[in-house]
Scaffold this active site. Structure first.
Site, short mmCIF file in Angstrom:
data_model
loop_
_atom_site.label_atom_id
_atom_site.label_comp_id
_atom_site.label_asym_id
_atom_site.label_seq_id
_atom_site.Cartn_x
_atom_site.Cartn_y
_atom_site.Cartn_z
N ALA A 48 0.79 -1.25 0.00
CA ALA A 48 0.00 0.00 0.00
C ALA A 48 0.82 1.28 0.00
O ALA A 48 0.24 2.35 0.08
CB ALA A 48 -0.91 0.00 1.24
N SER A 49 2.15 1.19 -0.10
CA SER A 49 2.92 2.41 0.16
C SER A 49 3.39 3.17 -1.07
O SER A 49 3.83 4.31 -0.96
CB SER A 49 4.12 2.09 1.05
OG SER A 49 5.06 1.32 0.35
N ALA A 111 4.83 -9.02 3.64
CA ALA A 111 3.48 -9.50 3.31
C ALA A 111 3.46 -10.99 2.97
O ALA A 111 2.41 -11.63 3.04
CB ALA A 111 2.91 -8.70 2.14
N ALA A 139 4.91 -5.68 -5.60
CA ALA A 139 5.92 -5.83 -6.64
C ALA A 139 7.21 -6.04 -5.87
O ALA A 139 7.74 -5.11 -5.26
CB ALA A 139 6.00 -4.60 -7.51
N TYR A 223 0.12 -6.60 -16.30
CA TYR A 223 0.46 -5.78 -17.47
C TYR A 223 0.58 -6.69 -18.68
O TYR A 223 1.00 -7.84 -18.57
CB TYR A 223 1.78 -5.03 -17.23
CG TYR A 223 2.13 -4.12 -18.37
CD1 TYR A 223 1.33 -3.01 -18.67
CD2 TYR A 223 3.23 -4.37 -19.19
CE1 TYR A 223 1.62 -2.19 -19.74
CE2 TYR A 223 3.53 -3.54 -20.26
CZ TYR A 223 2.72 -2.45 -20.53
OH TYR A 223 3.00 -1.64 -21.60
N TYR A 233 8.38 -8.76 -21.41
CA TYR A 233 7.30 -8.72 -20.41
C TYR A 233 6.30 -9.87 -20.60
O TYR A 233 6.43 -10.90 -19.94
CB TYR A 233 6.59 -7.34 -20.39
CG TYR A 233 5.95 -7.15 -19.02
CD1 TYR A 233 6.55 -6.38 -18.03
CD2 TYR A 233 4.77 -7.83 -18.69
CE1 TYR A 233 6.00 -6.29 -16.76
CE2 TYR A 233 4.21 -7.74 -17.44
CZ TYR A 233 4.82 -6.97 -16.48
OH TYR A 233 4.28 -6.89 -15.22
N VAL A 270 5.72 4.95 -14.70
CA VAL A 270 6.98 4.98 -13.96
C VAL A 270 6.70 4.65 -12.50
O VAL A 270 5.99 5.40 -11.81
CB VAL A 270 7.63 6.37 -14.02
CG1 VAL A 270 8.97 6.36 -13.28
CG2 VAL A 270 7.80 6.84 -15.46
P1 NAD Z 1 5.73 -0.28 -6.68
O1 NAD Z 1 7.16 -0.72 -6.62
O2 NAD Z 1 5.43 1.15 -6.88
O3 NAD Z 1 4.93 -0.76 -5.39
C1 NAD Z 1 5.06 -2.04 -4.85
C2 NAD Z 1 4.59 -2.05 -3.42
O4 NAD Z 1 4.77 -3.35 -2.87
C3 NAD Z 1 5.37 -1.08 -2.52
O5 NAD Z 1 4.47 -0.42 -1.67
C4 NAD Z 1 6.29 -2.03 -1.74
O6 NAD Z 1 6.67 -1.50 -0.47
C5 NAD Z 1 5.38 -3.22 -1.59
N1 NAD Z 1 6.09 -4.44 -1.24
C6 NAD Z 1 7.10 -5.03 -1.92
N2 NAD Z 1 7.48 -6.15 -1.29
C7 NAD Z 1 6.71 -6.27 -0.19
C8 NAD Z 1 6.61 -7.21 0.86
N3 NAD Z 1 7.41 -8.29 0.90
N4 NAD Z 1 5.70 -7.01 1.84
C9 NAD Z 1 4.88 -5.92 1.82
N5 NAD Z 1 4.91 -4.99 0.83
C10 NAD Z 1 5.82 -5.17 -0.15
O7 NAD Z 1 5.09 -1.19 -7.84
P2 NAD Z 1 3.84 -0.97 -8.79
O8 NAD Z 1 4.37 -0.66 -10.15
O9 NAD Z 1 2.79 -0.14 -8.20
O10 NAD Z 1 3.35 -2.48 -8.87
C11 NAD Z 1 2.21 -2.99 -8.20
C12 NAD Z 1 1.57 -4.03 -9.07
O11 NAD Z 1 1.12 -3.40 -10.29
C13 NAD Z 1 2.52 -5.15 -9.50
O12 NAD Z 1 1.83 -6.36 -9.54
C14 NAD Z 1 2.91 -4.73 -10.92
O13 NAD Z 1 3.33 -5.80 -11.71
C15 NAD Z 1 1.59 -4.14 -11.40
N6 NAD Z 1 1.65 -3.26 -12.59
C16 NAD Z 1 2.58 -2.26 -12.67
C17 NAD Z 1 2.63 -1.48 -13.83
C18 NAD Z 1 3.64 -0.39 -14.00
O14 NAD Z 1 3.87 0.05 -15.13
N7 NAD Z 1 4.24 0.11 -12.95
C19 NAD Z 1 1.71 -1.71 -14.88
C20 NAD Z 1 0.76 -2.70 -14.73
C21 NAD Z 1 0.74 -3.48 -13.58
#
Ligand code: NAD
Length: 392
Positions: A48-49, A111, A139, A223, A233, A270
């Site tokens: 959630a952060s 988590a 992620a 994605y 990807y 990003v």
């Molecule tokens: P991000 O890196 O911004 O956020 C990931 C979050 O997961 C962070 O809050 C991090 O602290 C938390 N996290 C990681 N490991 C953890 C753990 N062990 N315990 C608790 N929290 C943990 O990533 P994001 O890009 O927002 O990705 C989130 C999801 O969205 C992923 O499944 C990613 O594949 C998907 N996604 C991302 C994009 C993109 O372009 N960024 C596009 C489509 C889908």
């Protein structure tokens, strides 16, 4: 201390407390201005952060008026060292939630662990009774399983070598990069980390504990993207994990009573995790340029507000023929992708500033860590040791 960005490759090792707060506030204001959403009321957000998870939490709280429980994995700061950006984001989120009379609590821990799952169950029982939505937005680079085995995910192909253009975001230099294929063991590990196994463990644990409201929804993010990025990807090791995530959604819906699971395919943006994928940052820079020029650009918060307001809660969940929610609908529009393909073929270090929005990419990257926020005095002293209200 006076906090400056310290960028090492695709991470920044510092974060700015007031900057993170200002950017969280911008996201909250966006959601409030977009209007009330008749949606979930008690929401658990895992991851959630930052990025999509943080934006989901903001959409749930300030759009739906939901009580939110967040799971994060962040580092606290001290007087001499900044916290991670996710820590400051969460501190700000809780502060704004409290000001609006919204329940918000956070658990900081891994988590993937049973311990954190149990802590969450205890808090839901004590404070909320049950939850009606669970967002799974992790992620992570690695996962430690209950038997102690550590799995690390890789960003590799699953076929042969893949060579394509990539950009050094700092210098704007375009070069060719070759990505090698993952071994079966690496693919297995990537699926362990980024596939659906832990998502299902979460929903199973919450359901067995009786803390999921009947008719609840759970959503995880994926994605797909265009052909240019498919080898790294969609058809790569991470794509295998996302296939597993999609299959898990069906399994959860079938095997766990009272909850329906969805995968939402989101736009490329990003975030800390996407910036680590070769080829993708160049694609994102071109995507930003094309979508901004066409008036179609969205960031995490626009995506998540629209997900909640239109795709999940605006009168029945809207999916494609494969059961996926398509938040990448605008990114994947034929006219958008045609423009990107043309640029992709001709882009070089010499013309990158006209062909791609590298500045937009850099700004978004800096903003992940609280830099480049409007109205923040970056020369002023910051209190880097601030706490998250529900934790400290
Ligand atoms: P991000 O890196 O911004 O956020 C990931 C979050 O997961 C962070 O809050 C991090 O602290 C938390 N996290 C990681 N490991 C953890 C753990 N062990 N315990 C608790 N929290 C943990 O990533 P994001 O890009 O927002 O990705 C989130 C999801 O969205 C992923 O499944 C990613 O594949 C998907 N996604 C991302 C994009 C993109 O372009 N960024 C596009 C489509 C889908």
């Amino acid at each position: 201390m006076i906090v400056k960005p310290k960028i090492r490759g695709f991470i920044c090792t510092t974060a700015h407390p007031e900057g993170c707060k200002a950017i969280v506030k911008e996201q909250i204001d966006y959601v409030k201005n977009a209007g009330k959403i008749n949606g979930a009321k008690k929401v658990l957000v895992i991851g959630a952060s930052m990025g999509y998870g943080l934006a989901s939490r903001i959409a749930a709280a300030f759009g739906c008026g939901a009580a939110t429980l967040g799971v994060i994995f962040d580092k606290q700061g001290s007087d001499s060292r900044t916290a991670s950006a996710g820590w400051y984001n969460t501190a700000a989120f809780e502060e704004f939630a409290a000001a609006d009379g919204l329940y918000a609590k956070t658990i900081n821990g891994d988590a993937f662990s049973a311990d954190v799952k149990n802590q969450v169950i205890d808090i839901i029982r004590k404070d909320l009774g049950k939850v009606d939505m669970i967002v799974y937005s992790l992620a992570a680079p690695r996962r430690t399983c209950s038997d102690g085995t550590v799995y690390s995910s890789v960003l590799k192909t699953t076929g042969g070598d893949f060579t394509n253009k990539t950009v050094d975001v700092k210098s704007g230099e375009i070069s060719e990069v070759t990505i090698t294929p993952a071994t079966e063991q690496e693919i297995f590990a990537t699926v362990k980390v980024m596939g659906g196994e832990d998502w299902k463990e979460w929903i199973g644990a919450l359901s067995s504990a009786g803390v999921i409201e009947d008719g609840a929804v759970t959503v995880a993010y994926s994605y797909i993207g265009p052909e240019i990025t498919h080898p790294i990807y969609k058809d790569g090791s991470i794509g295998r994990a996302k296939d597993h995530l999609a299959a898990t959604a069906k399994e959860i819906t079938k095997s766990i009573d009272g909850v329906t699971a969805y995968v939402s395919v989101n736009k490329a943006l990003v975030t800390q995790s996407s910036s680590a994928i070769p080829v993708v940052p160049l694609y994102i820079s071109i995507l930003y340029k094309v979508m901004k020029e066409m008036g179609l650009h969205e960031g995490c918060i626009e995506q998540m507000q629209r997900l909640f307001a239109e795709k999940i809660y605006g009168g029945g969940v809207k999916t494609d023929e494969n059961g996926l929610i398509r938040m990448d609908d605008l990114e994947m529009r034929a006219d958008v992708q045609e423009k990107i393909s043309k640029v992709w073929n001709s882009i070089s270090s010499g013309n990158i500033s006209e062909c791609a929005d590298l500045d937009g990419y850099r700004t978004d990257f800096n903003r992940l860590f609280g830099f480049d926020a409007a109205g923040v005095d970056y020369e002023a002293d910051s209190d880097t040791a601030i706490g998250i209200p529900s934790i400290l």
